[in-house]
Design a protein around this motif. Sequence first.
Motif, PDB file in Angstrom:
ATOM      1  N   ASN A   1       5.047  -1.755   2.687  1.00 27.57           N
ATOM      2  CA  ASN A   1       5.928  -1.330   1.594  1.00 27.57           C
ATOM      3  C   ASN A   1       6.195   0.174   1.659  1.00 27.57           C
ATOM      4  O   ASN A   1       7.310   0.635   1.483  1.00 27.57           O
ATOM      5  CB  ASN A   1       5.307  -1.702   0.248  1.00 27.57           C
ATOM      6  CG  ASN A   1       6.228  -1.356  -0.912  1.00 27.57           C
ATOM      7  OD1 ASN A   1       7.282  -1.943  -1.072  1.00 27.57           O
ATOM      8  ND2 ASN A   1       5.808  -0.396  -1.725  1.00 27.57           N
ATOM      9  N   THR A   2       5.137   0.936   1.952  1.00 25.65           N
ATOM     10  CA  THR A   2       5.268   2.395   2.018  1.00 25.65           C
ATOM     11  C   THR A   2       6.140   2.831   3.187  1.00 25.65           C
ATOM     12  O   THR A   2       7.015   3.698   3.043  1.00 25.65           O
ATOM     13  CB  THR A   2       3.867   3.036   2.166  1.00 25.65           C
ATOM     14  OG1 THR A   2       3.079   2.691   1.038  1.00 25.65           O
ATOM     15  CG2 THR A   2       3.958   4.555   2.272  1.00 25.65           C
TER      16      THR A   2
ATOM     17  N   SER B   1      -0.006  -5.046   3.233  1.00 20.30           N
ATOM     18  CA  SER B   1       1.164  -5.171   2.366  1.00 20.30           C
ATOM     19  C   SER B   1       1.583  -3.823   1.807  1.00 20.30           C
ATOM     20  O   SER B   1       2.769  -3.475   1.789  1.00 20.30           O
ATOM     21  CB  SER B   1       0.849  -6.149   1.228  1.00 20.30           C
ATOM     22  OG  SER B   1       1.927  -6.218   0.333  1.00 20.30           O
ATOM     23  N   ARG B   2       0.598  -3.037   1.350  1.00 21.69           N
ATOM     24  CA  ARG B   2       0.901  -1.725   0.787  1.00 21.69           C
ATOM     25  C   ARG B   2       1.484  -0.787   1.839  1.00 21.69           C
ATOM     26  O   ARG B   2       2.437  -0.051   1.584  1.00 21.69           O
ATOM     27  CB  ARG B   2      -0.353  -1.118   0.156  1.00 21.69           C
ATOM     28  CG  ARG B   2      -0.065   0.168  -0.613  1.00 21.69           C
ATOM     29  CD  ARG B   2      -1.205   0.578  -1.513  1.00 21.69           C
ATOM     30  NE  ARG B   2      -2.354   1.053  -0.784  1.00 21.69           N
ATOM     31  CZ  ARG B   2      -3.518   0.436  -0.723  1.00 21.69           C
ATOM     32  NH1 ARG B   2      -3.699  -0.721  -1.346  1.00 21.69           N
ATOM     33  NH2 ARG B   2      -4.529   0.938  -0.047  1.00 21.69           N
TER      34      ARG B   2
ATOM     35  N   ILE C   1       9.820  -0.057   3.246  1.00 22.38           N
ATOM     36  CA  ILE C   1      10.641  -0.424   2.072  1.00 22.38           C
ATOM     37  C   ILE C   1      10.885   0.781   1.173  1.00 22.38           C
ATOM     38  O   ILE C   1      12.023   1.078   0.830  1.00 22.38           O
ATOM     39  CB  ILE C   1       9.978  -1.564   1.275  1.00 22.38           C
ATOM     40  CG1 ILE C   1       9.841  -2.803   2.181  1.00 22.38           C
ATOM     41  CG2 ILE C   1      10.790  -1.891   0.031  1.00 22.38           C
ATOM     42  CD1 ILE C   1       9.008  -3.930   1.591  1.00 22.38           C
ATOM     43  N   SER C   2       9.826   1.492   0.817  1.00 28.83           N
ATOM     44  CA  SER C   2       9.961   2.618  -0.129  1.00 28.83           C
ATOM     45  C   SER C   2      10.348   3.900   0.594  1.00 28.83           C
ATOM     46  O   SER C   2       9.580   4.838   0.669  1.00 28.83           O
ATOM     47  CB  SER C   2       8.638   2.827  -0.873  1.00 28.83           C
ATOM     48  OG  SER C   2       8.270   1.664  -1.544  1.00 28.83           O
TER      49      SER C   2
END
Length: 196
Positions: free
Chosen positions: A190-191, A186-187, A194-195
């Motif tokens: 996201n990295t 998940s992290r 998404i981010s």
Amino acid sequence: MNLSMEQLTGNYVKLIPMEIKHVQELYEIGTDKKIWTYLPKTIETFDQMKSFVEEALDKQEAGTELPFVIVHRESNKVIGSTRFLEISDIRKSIEIGWTWLTPSVWRTPVNTECKYVLLKYCFETLKMIRVQFKTDEKNIRSQKAIERIGGVKEGILRNHMIRKDGTYRHSVFYSIIDSEWVSVKSRLENTIYISK
């Protein structure tokens, strides 16, 4: 373990099983000496790169390693290499290592996505319970990169290897285990996606 020779694909990279035909491209993008600072070999000539690839393919044939070339999807150019090693079907464990990238893609999402694609394959396809990483105690950049993707520092093996210059290398070991994969995945997603 009989690892299938399949291509692993992300948004930014493709990991293609290494072949002898990749020698020239790997040589062309591996000329910067900074790449080899902490790796067990320094590759400066075409013949050295050819030997590097042949040795990797010999280990693949023996079933002990599985090397890939890393291809940038947008340009369709080879940008580096990585591999699976320390493969154990009995222990359900594997190591990701020998990763190197041409400096033009350093500090981009490329390395993180490579690790994400490899880890996903390890945990979701191979059903591994442990993925390990190791690096030179002096290689702070690599240690930070492993920690960023969720690697848990386990400790240091002193005098673990002898460097190419004859000095003794202490190796820092990290791992991600199966119970951590959901949160690590998940992290990483996201990295990477998404981010931005």
